[in-house]
Design a protein around this motif. Structure first.
Motif, PDB file in Angstrom:
ATOM      1  N   LYS A  99     -64.439 -47.948 -79.274  1.00  0.00           N
ATOM      2  CA  LYS A  99     -63.114 -48.732 -79.472  1.00  0.00           C
ATOM      3  C   LYS A  99     -62.030 -48.459 -78.493  1.00  0.00           C
ATOM      4  O   LYS A  99     -61.328 -49.318 -77.990  1.00  0.00           O
ATOM      5  CB  LYS A  99     -62.310 -48.347 -80.831  1.00  0.00           C
ATOM      6  N   ILE A 100     -62.278 -47.298 -77.921  1.00  0.00           N
ATOM      7  CA  ILE A 100     -61.276 -46.852 -76.571  1.00  0.00           C
ATOM      8  C   ILE A 100     -61.964 -47.521 -75.298  1.00  0.00           C
ATOM      9  O   ILE A 100     -61.035 -47.937 -74.465  1.00  0.00           O
ATOM     10  CB  ILE A 100     -61.560 -45.174 -76.603  1.00  0.00           C
ATOM     11  N   GLU A 101     -63.319 -47.790 -75.346  1.00  0.00           N
ATOM     12  CA  GLU A 101     -63.794 -48.446 -74.158  1.00  0.00           C
ATOM     13  C   GLU A 101     -62.897 -49.845 -74.089  1.00  0.00           C
ATOM     14  O   GLU A 101     -62.792 -50.278 -73.106  1.00  0.00           O
ATOM     15  CB  GLU A 101     -65.128 -48.663 -74.155  1.00  0.00           C
ATOM     16  N   LYS A 102     -62.678 -50.524 -75.057  1.00  0.00           N
ATOM     17  CA  LYS A 102     -62.383 -51.892 -75.191  1.00  0.00           C
ATOM     18  C   LYS A 102     -60.832 -51.790 -74.827  1.00  0.00           C
ATOM     19  O   LYS A 102     -60.291 -52.979 -74.687  1.00  0.00           O
ATOM     20  CB  LYS A 102     -62.698 -52.601 -76.344  1.00  0.00           C
ATOM     21  N   VAL A 103     -59.982 -50.664 -74.700  1.00  0.00           N
ATOM     22  CA  VAL A 103     -58.648 -50.809 -74.531  1.00  0.00           C
ATOM     23  C   VAL A 103     -58.362 -51.086 -73.120  1.00  0.00           C
ATOM     24  O   VAL A 103     -58.836 -50.665 -72.194  1.00  0.00           O
ATOM     25  CB  VAL A 103     -57.910 -49.223 -74.879  1.00  0.00           C
ATOM     26  N   PRO A 104     -57.411 -52.079 -72.831  1.00  0.00           N
ATOM     27  CA  PRO A 104     -56.955 -52.160 -71.615  1.00  0.00           C
ATOM     28  C   PRO A 104     -56.617 -51.318 -70.648  1.00  0.00           C
ATOM     29  O   PRO A 104     -55.747 -50.328 -71.105  1.00  0.00           O
ATOM     30  CB  PRO A 104     -55.893 -53.438 -71.539  1.00  0.00           C
ATOM     31  N   GLY A 105     -57.151 -51.177 -69.294  1.00  0.00           N
ATOM     32  CA  GLY A 105     -56.482 -50.068 -68.338  1.00  0.00           C
ATOM     33  C   GLY A 105     -57.612 -48.915 -68.277  1.00  0.00           C
ATOM     34  O   GLY A 105     -57.035 -47.873 -67.380  1.00  0.00           O
ATOM     35  N   VAL A 106     -58.467 -48.862 -69.353  1.00  0.00           N
ATOM     36  CA  VAL A 106     -59.085 -47.614 -69.484  1.00  0.00           C
ATOM     37  C   VAL A 106     -60.406 -47.527 -68.359  1.00  0.00           C
ATOM     38  O   VAL A 106     -61.068 -48.873 -68.188  1.00  0.00           O
ATOM     39  CB  VAL A 106     -59.962 -47.533 -70.906  1.00  0.00           C
ATOM     40  N   ARG A 107     -60.392 -46.476 -67.754  1.00  0.00           N
ATOM     41  CA  ARG A 107     -61.595 -46.708 -66.575  1.00  0.00           C
ATOM     42  C   ARG A 107     -62.912 -46.053 -67.096  1.00  0.00           C
ATOM     43  O   ARG A 107     -63.894 -46.435 -67.013  1.00  0.00           O
ATOM     44  CB  ARG A 107     -61.275 -46.034 -65.315  1.00  0.00           C
ATOM     45  N   ALA A 108     -62.653 -44.892 -67.775  1.00  0.00           N
ATOM     46  CA  ALA A 108     -63.779 -43.945 -68.027  1.00  0.00           C
ATOM     47  C   ALA A 108     -63.350 -43.187 -69.473  1.00  0.00           C
ATOM     48  O   ALA A 108     -62.189 -42.895 -69.577  1.00  0.00           O
ATOM     49  CB  ALA A 108     -64.129 -43.076 -67.099  1.00  0.00           C
TER      50      ALA A 108
ATOM     51  N   GLN B 222     -53.728 -29.271 -63.468  1.00  0.00           N
ATOM     52  CA  GLN B 222     -55.419 -29.464 -63.196  1.00  0.00           C
ATOM     53  C   GLN B 222     -55.745 -30.637 -63.917  1.00  0.00           C
ATOM     54  O   GLN B 222     -57.070 -31.085 -63.547  1.00  0.00           O
ATOM     55  CB  GLN B 222     -56.279 -28.264 -63.299  1.00  0.00           C
ATOM     56  N   ILE B 223     -55.195 -31.053 -64.810  1.00  0.00           N
ATOM     57  CA  ILE B 223     -55.924 -32.121 -65.805  1.00  0.00           C
ATOM     58  C   ILE B 223     -55.277 -33.337 -65.550  1.00  0.00           C
ATOM     59  O   ILE B 223     -54.008 -33.552 -65.934  1.00  0.00           O
ATOM     60  CB  ILE B 223     -55.757 -31.526 -67.188  1.00  0.00           C
ATOM     61  N   GLU B 224     -55.666 -34.352 -65.300  1.00  0.00           N
ATOM     62  CA  GLU B 224     -54.983 -35.809 -65.061  1.00  0.00           C
ATOM     63  C   GLU B 224     -54.986 -36.738 -66.180  1.00  0.00           C
ATOM     64  O   GLU B 224     -54.273 -37.897 -66.225  1.00  0.00           O
ATOM     65  CB  GLU B 224     -55.431 -36.230 -63.684  1.00  0.00           C
TER      66      GLU B 224
ATOM     67  N   GLU C 283     -59.925 -41.832 -68.489  1.00  0.00           N
ATOM     68  CA  GLU C 283     -59.208 -41.760 -67.349  1.00  0.00           C
ATOM     69  C   GLU C 283     -58.677 -43.150 -67.502  1.00  0.00           C
ATOM     70  O   GLU C 283     -59.470 -44.079 -67.771  1.00  0.00           O
ATOM     71  CB  GLU C 283     -60.198 -41.581 -66.063  1.00  0.00           C
ATOM     72  N   ALA C 284     -57.620 -43.503 -66.642  1.00  0.00           N
ATOM     73  CA  ALA C 284     -57.031 -45.013 -66.552  1.00  0.00           C
ATOM     74  C   ALA C 284     -57.531 -45.257 -65.321  1.00  0.00           C
ATOM     75  O   ALA C 284     -57.822 -44.745 -64.350  1.00  0.00           O
ATOM     76  CB  ALA C 284     -55.510 -44.963 -66.877  1.00  0.00           C
TER      77      ALA C 284
ATOM     78  N   SER D 228     -61.544 -37.030 -62.403  1.00  0.00           N
ATOM     79  CA  SER D 228     -60.544 -35.786 -62.275  1.00  0.00           C
ATOM     80  C   SER D 228     -61.008 -34.744 -63.250  1.00  0.00           C
ATOM     81  O   SER D 228     -60.243 -33.987 -63.733  1.00  0.00           O
ATOM     82  CB  SER D 228     -59.051 -36.301 -63.038  1.00  0.00           C
ATOM     83  N   ALA D 229     -62.143 -34.401 -63.376  1.00  0.00           N
ATOM     84  CA  ALA D 229     -62.819 -33.567 -64.126  1.00  0.00           C
ATOM     85  C   ALA D 229     -62.511 -31.996 -63.560  1.00  0.00           C
ATOM     86  O   ALA D 229     -62.737 -31.992 -62.425  1.00  0.00           O
ATOM     87  CB  ALA D 229     -64.459 -33.632 -64.408  1.00  0.00           C
ATOM     88  N   VAL D 230     -62.052 -31.240 -64.419  1.00  0.00           N
ATOM     89  CA  VAL D 230     -61.473 -29.909 -63.811  1.00  0.00           C
ATOM     90  C   VAL D 230     -62.664 -28.967 -63.369  1.00  0.00           C
ATOM     91  O   VAL D 230     -62.597 -28.304 -62.443  1.00  0.00           O
ATOM     92  CB  VAL D 230     -60.714 -29.235 -65.017  1.00  0.00           C
ATOM     93  N   PHE D 231     -63.804 -28.650 -64.489  1.00  0.00           N
ATOM     94  CA  PHE D 231     -64.810 -27.806 -63.978  1.00  0.00           C
ATOM     95  C   PHE D 231     -65.664 -27.953 -62.849  1.00  0.00           C
ATOM     96  O   PHE D 231     -65.960 -27.303 -62.035  1.00  0.00           O
ATOM     97  CB  PHE D 231     -65.425 -27.527 -65.347  1.00  0.00           C
ATOM     98  N   PRO D 232     -66.017 -29.342 -62.840  1.00  0.00           N
ATOM     99  CA  PRO D 232     -66.799 -29.646 -61.496  1.00  0.00           C
ATOM    100  C   PRO D 232     -66.197 -29.281 -60.045  1.00  0.00           C
ATOM    101  O   PRO D 232     -66.584 -28.922 -59.129  1.00  0.00           O
ATOM    102  CB  PRO D 232     -67.213 -31.200 -61.596  1.00  0.00           C
ATOM    103  N   ARG D 233     -64.638 -29.723 -60.308  1.00  0.00           N
ATOM    104  CA  ARG D 233     -63.748 -29.437 -59.019  1.00  0.00           C
ATOM    105  C   ARG D 233     -63.814 -27.879 -58.807  1.00  0.00           C
ATOM    106  O   ARG D 233     -63.627 -27.434 -57.706  1.00  0.00           O
ATOM    107  CB  ARG D 233     -62.661 -29.940 -59.155  1.00  0.00           C
ATOM    108  N   ALA D 234     -63.493 -27.109 -59.606  1.00  0.00           N
ATOM    109  CA  ALA D 234     -63.354 -25.833 -59.662  1.00  0.00           C
ATOM    110  C   ALA D 234     -64.571 -25.181 -59.142  1.00  0.00           C
ATOM    111  O   ALA D 234     -64.428 -24.238 -58.288  1.00  0.00           O
ATOM    112  CB  ALA D 234     -62.543 -25.125 -61.011  1.00  0.00           C
ATOM    113  N   LEU D 235     -65.832 -25.667 -59.576  1.00  0.00           N
ATOM    114  CA  LEU D 235     -67.075 -25.095 -59.095  1.00  0.00           C
ATOM    115  C   LEU D 235     -67.279 -25.326 -57.807  1.00  0.00           C
ATOM    116  O   LEU D 235     -67.603 -24.527 -56.916  1.00  0.00           O
ATOM    117  CB  LEU D 235     -68.175 -25.540 -59.985  1.00  0.00           C
TER     118      LEU D 235
END
Length: 405
Positions: free
Chosen positions: A76-85, A50-52, A235-236, A137-144
């Motif tokens: 720092k993570i926001e600047k990593v190539p391929g990161v979407r969120a 359920q977690i992607e 998320e990538a 891909s957030a788990v809890f909003p989808r489950a709700l």
């Protein structure tokens, strides 16, 4: 010879019954332990499916609850190539919920629901609402949305004590009249009166213990400083890029561990593999006890039947015939114990599943049943080999003379 061996077992019913019980218990333990192992493996696999995304934790920490990171890591993570969120989170064991502390809840739940209630400890997840809103891909909003009611966190809940709970928590902390809590009710967490705005259901006992709220409200309840987060959900841009993104994050920030769900599942599979090895050691000891029981039973049986074996030898039976007869009797014991153990294991898991939930399902596969019968049959044969050899090696007149004393 087969019917003769069977009648020999029936002429000593109490001894046969005790030998069956002695071998059935280890076989039942074998099937029960591996059923639990498979159930845990499947439950964790279903939960992780359920977690992607990629979960970023402090290095060498087992879970977000034990992790602490600086908020500077987010940039720092926001600047990593391929990161979407990039979505920071804080996690922690919930303090008093409705006046019940962790120890009180654990003892009370175990008395009323059994050992499985140890999984029911509520955990707080504080989410940075603006960044989590962008996740796909957030788990809890989808489950709700799929199985719950009410709404999920949005901008209206920033800085407020709004909470999204699971149906399980709604039942575990009922209202004064005993009914489950509903959307619009209030739930006291620590010193905060929180308004329930949504109820979700994931079907996993590992996820259905989470109280989801705004990150600032969670920090206040958990008494965490504003400069820290527990974990960061990433998320990538494309799903195949998760491994590269995880490697890029660890390169950009050496003190963190970025774990994709495939990696977590692989690590858990390795852990369960080690658990299975320990189980096999325990099973081997149990089967050794079963072998000793079969040896003891068959030795006593052959000692009492020396005259019978001597008479059979004088009437043309060969040593191989006597060896086959005694071995066949012990094989029958092993086969019966295996079948009985399989039936009891199937009944036990069927009954246990009536009281289990949260994605944990015990089951005895056909492979396990065949393995159980095979192990029991092999144990019976091995246990009967020495008594059979002892009975077969004696000369006919020696057997009759010894048996007559």
């Amino acid at each position: 010879m087969g019917s003769f061996a069977w009648r020999n077992l029936l002429t000593r019913p109490m001894r046969t019954l005790l030998a069956l019980i002695g071998l059935t218990i280890p076989i039942l333990g074998v099937l029960g332990l591996f059923s639990l192992s498979d159930g845990l493996r499947n439950m964790v696999g279903d939960t992780l499916s359920q977690i992607e995304g990629v979960i970023v934790l402090r290095e060498n920490t087992p879970s977000p609850v034990a992790s602490t990171l600086s908020v500077d890591v987010v940039e720092k993570i926001e600047k990593v190539p391929g990161v979407r969120a990039v979505a920071p989170e804080v996690w922690g064991i919930a303090p008093n919920v409705e006046g019940q502390g962790m120890l009180m809840r654990s003892v009370g739940n175990m008395m009323s629901k059994g050992a499985g209630s140890l999984w029911d400890q509520p955990v707080i997840s504080g989410q940075d609402i603006p960044t989590h809103k962008d996740l796909k891909s957030a788990v809890f909003p989808r489950a709700l949305k799929e199985h719950g009611e009410g709404r999920f966190l949005d901008e209206r809940d920033i800085g407020k004590s709004s909470v999204v709970i699971s149906r399980k928590i709604a039942k575990n902390f009922p209202k004064a009249d005993g009914s489950p809590r509903q959307v619009g009710d209030r739930l006291k967490i620590g010193d905060e009166e929180c308004e329930i705005i949504g109820i979700y259901e994931t079907g996993s006992m590992l996820l259905d213990v989470v109280l989801v709220m705004d990150i600032q409200a969670a920090r206040k309840i958990l008494k965490m400083p504003n400069e820290t987060v527990s974990s960061i959900y990433v998320e990538a841009e494309t799903p195949p890029g998760y491994q590269a993104v995880a490697a890029g994050i660890e390169a950009a920030e050496p003190g963190v561990s970025a774990r994709s769900m495939n990696e977590v599942q692989a690590n858990f599979g390795m852990l369960m593999g080690q658990v299975d090895k320990v189980l096999m050691m325990i099973v081997s000891l149990a089967l050794l006890v079963g072998v000793v029981g079969i040896v003891n039973t068959m030795l006593m049986s052959t000692t009492e039947r020396f005259v019978e074996f001597g008479v059979l030898r004088t009437n043309g039976w060969t040593r191989g015939n006597v060896l086959g007869l005694v071995t066949l009797e012990s094989a029958y014991l092993g086969l019966l114990a295996g079948l009985l153990g399989c039936v009891l294991a199937w009944l036990g898991t069927t009954i246990a599943n009536q009281f289990l939930g949260g994605g944990l399902h015990l089951g005895v596969s056909w492979f396990s049943l065949v393995l159980g019968v095979g192990l029991s049959l092999a144990t019976g044969v091995l246990g009967g080999l020495y008594p059979a050899w002892r009975a077969a090696r004696m000369a006919p007149m020696d057997a009759i003379r010894l048996g007559s004393h």
